[in-house]
Design an enzyme around this catalytic site. Structure first.
Site, short mmCIF file in Angstrom:
data_model
loop_
_atom_site.label_atom_id
_atom_site.label_comp_id
_atom_site.label_asym_id
_atom_site.label_seq_id
_atom_site.Cartn_x
_atom_site.Cartn_y
_atom_site.Cartn_z
CE LYS A 82 10.65 6.19 7.83
NZ LYS A 82 10.55 5.55 7.55
CB SER A 98 -0.98 -0.14 1.16
OG SER A 98 -0.46 0.25 2.14
CB SER A 154 9.90 10.96 6.99
OG SER A 154 8.80 11.93 8.02
CE1 TYR A 187 7.83 6.72 10.10
CE2 TYR A 187 7.94 9.13 9.74
CZ TYR A 187 7.21 7.93 9.48
OH TYR A 187 7.74 7.76 8.03
CB THR A 243 0.32 6.96 2.73
OG1 THR A 243 0.74 7.22 4.16
CG2 THR A 243 0.94 7.69 1.22
CB ILE A 274 5.25 5.80 -0.28
CG1 ILE A 274 4.90 6.68 -0.14
CG2 ILE A 274 6.41 5.67 -1.43
CD1 ILE A 274 5.08 7.89 0.49
#
Length: 323
Positions: free
Chosen positions: A212, A56, A183, A208, A243, A58
């Protein structure tokens, strides 16, 4: 303490303004005015590509874009049923039947090792490895192997997949490349060796961003360490894309920017571009956004001073101990 809070406030403000102007769909459309259409017309028939987290968002858009250009694509998905559905859709829409499912849970070192062992039996060159699988879990969750879940997928999973697949990637030199999907959120975080957020109150969004940032640092390290093996290492960020993962993990953000976020195809554009370009046009270890190399730090955000070889080497040593 006051200075730290001031820096954090500035970092957040600078990120918000920069992101709104550049990471949204309007930013993509503005940057696209300078894109070279011919860059995306190259065929890669016969090239073998691996895309993680490919069922799903990207990852799916990346797998579809590579298959459309003739590549043999191995889609790594955690869920067998969703993976099979994604493979079938790509085969049908592109007419390319050389699209295959590989089931692997990127949060598990055991699973990654098992997949790597199975896949190496094919003894085929991997021309493009796309580390796309990512996760933003807002609460602290510990995997069965004892790792914080965000870290397990975003950092340890990415590191393990790359290191274990390098022998097959090296077989495709001089065109071999590894592309990691980071990200823009990493602009909000300096590099830290507290990989599993053991200090302070856990914050999923901050974790997160930390993860990244580590991906960017790892890409630099890989480029330095394996530069003589004919492998190019690139890291990019897709901007703010609409997304399933964003809708689930950041519902308030998704709702606030409804109609302003990029499509998955627009988010995947630079991944595909990096897979297609002649390597002499790219900078190994570089950070890319909208088909251009960009800075890894925002002005006055106080993240650059933490991004040093000592910290990166310490992180790599820790990751190796988990493998």
């Amino acid at each position: 303490m006051f200075l730290l809070k001031l820096i954090q406030a500035w970092r957040s403000t600078a990120f918000g303004v920069y992101g709104y102007l550049n990471f949204t769909r309007s930013g993509f459309l503005e940057h696209a005015k300078n894109f070279n259409r011919e860059d995306m017309e190259r065929r890669i028939d016969g090239k073998n590509c691996i895309v993680t987290g490919a069922n799903s968002g990207i990852g799916y858009a990346t797998a579809h874009g590579l298959a459309l250009r003739g590549a043999t694509v191995y889609m790594i998905c955690r869920n067998k049923e969703r993976g099979e559905d994604a493979v079938s859709k790509i085969q049908s829409s592109t007419g390319n039947q050389n699209v295959y499912l590989e089931v692997c849970d990127l949060s598990s070192v055991r699973d990654i090792k098992s997949f790597s062992s199975r896949f190496k039996e094919k003894d085929i060159p991997i021309h493009v490895l796309v580390n796309n699988a990512g996760l933003l879990e807002n609460t602290r969750v510990t995997t069965s192997e004892g790792y914080e879940l965000n870290f397990a997928v975003n950092v340890l999973g990415t590191y393990g997949m790359t290191e274990l697949m390098l022998p097959l990637v090296e077989k495709s030199q001089p065109d071999a490349r590894v592309i990691t999907v980071s990200s823009g959120g990493m602009y909000n975080s300096p590099l830290t060796t507290d990989l599993q957020f053991n200090s302070g109150i856990f914050n999923g969004v901050e974790q997160y961003a930390r993860n990244k940032r580590v991906q960017v640092a790892l890409t630099e390290k890989w480029a330095e360490k394996y530069g003589d093996k004919g492998i190019g290492f690139y890291v990019m960020h897709p901007g703010w894309a609409e997304t399933p993962g964003v809708a689930t993990s950041l519902p308030s953000f998704s709702k606030s920017f409804e109609g302003k976020l990029r499509t998955s195809d627009e988010g995947a554009d630079t991944v595909i571009w990096l897979a297609l370009q002649p390597k002499e046009k790219l900078v190994s270890g570089g950070f890319y956004f909208d088909r251009a190399e960009v800075s890894k730090h925002l002005p006055l955000a106080a993240t650059k001073s933490y991004h040093d070889a000592i910290a990166i080497d310490s992180i790599v040593d820790t990751l190796n101990s988990f493998m």
